[in-house]
Design a protein around this motif. Sequence first.
Motif, mmCIF file in Angstrom:
data_model
loop_
_atom_site.group_PDB
_atom_site.id
_atom_site.type_symbol
_atom_site.label_atom_id
_atom_site.label_comp_id
_atom_site.label_asym_id
_atom_site.label_seq_id
_atom_site.Cartn_x
_atom_site.Cartn_y
_atom_site.Cartn_z
ATOM 1 N N ASP A 10 22.037 -2.424 27.164
ATOM 2 C CA ASP A 10 22.551 -2.050 26.001
ATOM 3 C C ASP A 10 21.799 -2.265 24.679
ATOM 4 N N VAL A 11 21.685 -0.830 23.957
ATOM 5 C CA VAL A 11 20.735 -0.881 22.631
ATOM 6 C C VAL A 11 21.082 -1.809 21.494
ATOM 7 N N ASP A 12 22.580 -2.612 21.639
ATOM 8 C CA ASP A 12 23.048 -3.378 20.737
ATOM 9 C C ASP A 12 22.454 -4.927 21.041
ATOM 10 N N ARG A 13 21.943 -5.186 22.076
ATOM 11 C CA ARG A 13 21.562 -6.271 22.648
ATOM 12 C C ARG A 13 20.179 -6.756 22.013
ATOM 13 N N ARG A 14 20.069 -8.261 21.677
ATOM 14 C CA ARG A 14 18.536 -8.836 21.067
ATOM 15 C C ARG A 14 17.689 -8.608 22.400
ATOM 16 N N ALA A 15 16.560 -8.561 21.900
ATOM 17 C CA ALA A 15 15.363 -8.411 22.811
ATOM 18 C C ALA A 15 15.065 -9.669 23.512
ATOM 19 N N GLY A 16 15.513 -10.892 22.842
ATOM 20 C CA GLY A 16 15.249 -12.239 23.312
ATOM 21 C C GLY A 16 16.345 -12.385 24.537
ATOM 22 N N GLN A 50 15.099 -9.197 17.281
ATOM 23 C CA GLN A 50 15.378 -7.738 17.000
ATOM 24 C C GLN A 50 16.147 -7.025 18.170
ATOM 25 N N LYS A 51 16.992 -5.930 17.847
ATOM 26 C CA LYS A 51 17.719 -5.274 18.746
ATOM 27 C C LYS A 51 16.861 -4.429 19.761
ATOM 28 N N VAL A 52 16.808 -4.487 20.930
ATOM 29 C CA VAL A 52 16.093 -3.933 21.836
ATOM 30 C C VAL A 52 15.299 -2.658 21.472
ATOM 31 N N PRO A 53 15.912 -1.531 21.128
ATOM 32 C CA PRO A 53 15.015 -0.456 20.680
ATOM 33 C C PRO A 53 14.010 -0.761 19.458
ATOM 34 N N PHE A 54 14.651 -1.336 18.596
ATOM 35 C CA PHE A 54 13.572 -1.416 17.348
ATOM 36 C C PHE A 54 12.563 -2.708 17.843
ATOM 37 N N ALA A 55 12.718 -3.533 18.520
ATOM 38 C CA ALA A 55 11.725 -4.458 18.968
ATOM 39 C C ALA A 55 10.780 -3.677 19.901
ATOM 40 N N LEU A 56 10.898 -2.730 20.586
ATOM 41 C CA LEU A 56 10.103 -1.934 21.366
ATOM 42 C C LEU A 56 9.068 -1.124 20.564
ATOM 43 N N ARG A 57 9.405 -0.813 19.225
ATOM 44 C CA ARG A 57 8.995 0.219 18.402
ATOM 45 C C ARG A 57 7.591 -0.408 18.054
ATOM 46 N N ILE A 58 7.107 -1.991 18.160
ATOM 47 C CA ILE A 58 6.047 -2.382 17.746
ATOM 48 C C ILE A 58 4.930 -2.111 18.780
ATOM 49 N N ILE A 59 5.331 -1.692 20.045
ATOM 50 C CA ILE A 59 4.508 -1.466 20.960
ATOM 51 C C ILE A 59 3.740 0.074 20.548
ATOM 52 N N VAL A 109 14.582 5.227 26.770
ATOM 53 C CA VAL A 109 14.032 4.026 27.645
ATOM 54 C C VAL A 109 15.198 3.039 27.927
ATOM 55 N N CYS A 110 15.933 2.555 27.129
ATOM 56 C CA CYS A 110 17.059 1.580 26.957
ATOM 57 C C CYS A 110 18.109 2.290 27.938
ATOM 58 N N LYS A 111 18.425 3.558 27.743
ATOM 59 C CA LYS A 111 19.431 4.150 28.483
ATOM 60 C C LYS A 111 19.148 4.472 29.868
ATOM 61 N N ASP A 162 14.303 -9.110 34.838
ATOM 62 C CA ASP A 162 14.482 -7.578 35.928
ATOM 63 C C ASP A 162 14.527 -6.743 34.657
ATOM 64 N N GLU A 163 15.201 -6.946 33.771
ATOM 65 C CA GLU A 163 15.421 -5.672 32.590
ATOM 66 C C GLU A 163 14.067 -5.567 31.813
ATOM 67 N N ILE A 164 13.255 -6.529 31.817
ATOM 68 C CA ILE A 164 12.015 -6.375 31.122
ATOM 69 C C ILE A 164 10.901 -5.666 31.884
ATOM 70 N N ASN A 165 11.210 -5.992 33.499
ATOM 71 C CA ASN A 165 10.238 -5.376 34.253
ATOM 72 C C ASN A 165 10.641 -3.891 34.331
ATOM 73 N N LYS A 166 12.022 -3.653 34.470
ATOM 74 C CA LYS A 166 12.456 -2.317 34.358
ATOM 75 C C LYS A 166 11.761 -1.493 33.264
ATOM 76 N N ILE A 167 12.050 -1.823 31.968
ATOM 77 C CA ILE A 167 11.501 -1.148 30.852
ATOM 78 C C ILE A 167 10.021 -1.081 30.946
ATOM 79 N N GLN A 168 9.251 -1.932 31.311
ATOM 80 C CA GLN A 168 7.957 -1.922 31.446
ATOM 81 C C GLN A 168 7.562 -0.759 32.533
ATOM 82 N N ASP A 169 8.218 -0.771 33.871
ATOM 83 C CA ASP A 169 7.910 0.319 34.714
ATOM 84 C C ASP A 169 8.244 1.629 34.023
ATOM 85 N N ILE A 170 9.242 2.000 33.262
ATOM 86 C CA ILE A 170 9.627 3.377 32.938
ATOM 87 C C ILE A 170 8.386 3.475 31.770
#
Length: 82
Positions: free
Chosen positions: A49-55, A22-31, A42-44, A60-68
């Motif tokens: 980029d909100v159009d990228r796939r979460a995979g 799924q795209k990143v913002p929609f994949a994060l909604r499962i949390i 959070v992606c901004k 580093d990007e995953i750690n940044k999102i988790q820190d936020i």
Amino acid sequence: MARAAEFKPLIRMLNTNVNGKQKVPFALRIIKGIGRRFAILVCKIAQVDVDRRAGDLTDDEINKIQDIFAKPVGKDFLALLT
């Protein structure tokens, strides 16, 4: 863009399995507690980029999102809302 060899179909974030297809913002909604608008903000802030796939996210990007997600108070959400 990440190569197909680096694609992760399943990502573990905040004790939740996130679908990498799924795209990143929609994949994060499962949390639990993360809605559509908050996930996009959070992606901004993480400059993902909100159009990228979460995979396709790097570690580093995953750690940044988790820190936020861990400490959203110090971030400037109000500036992004306007």
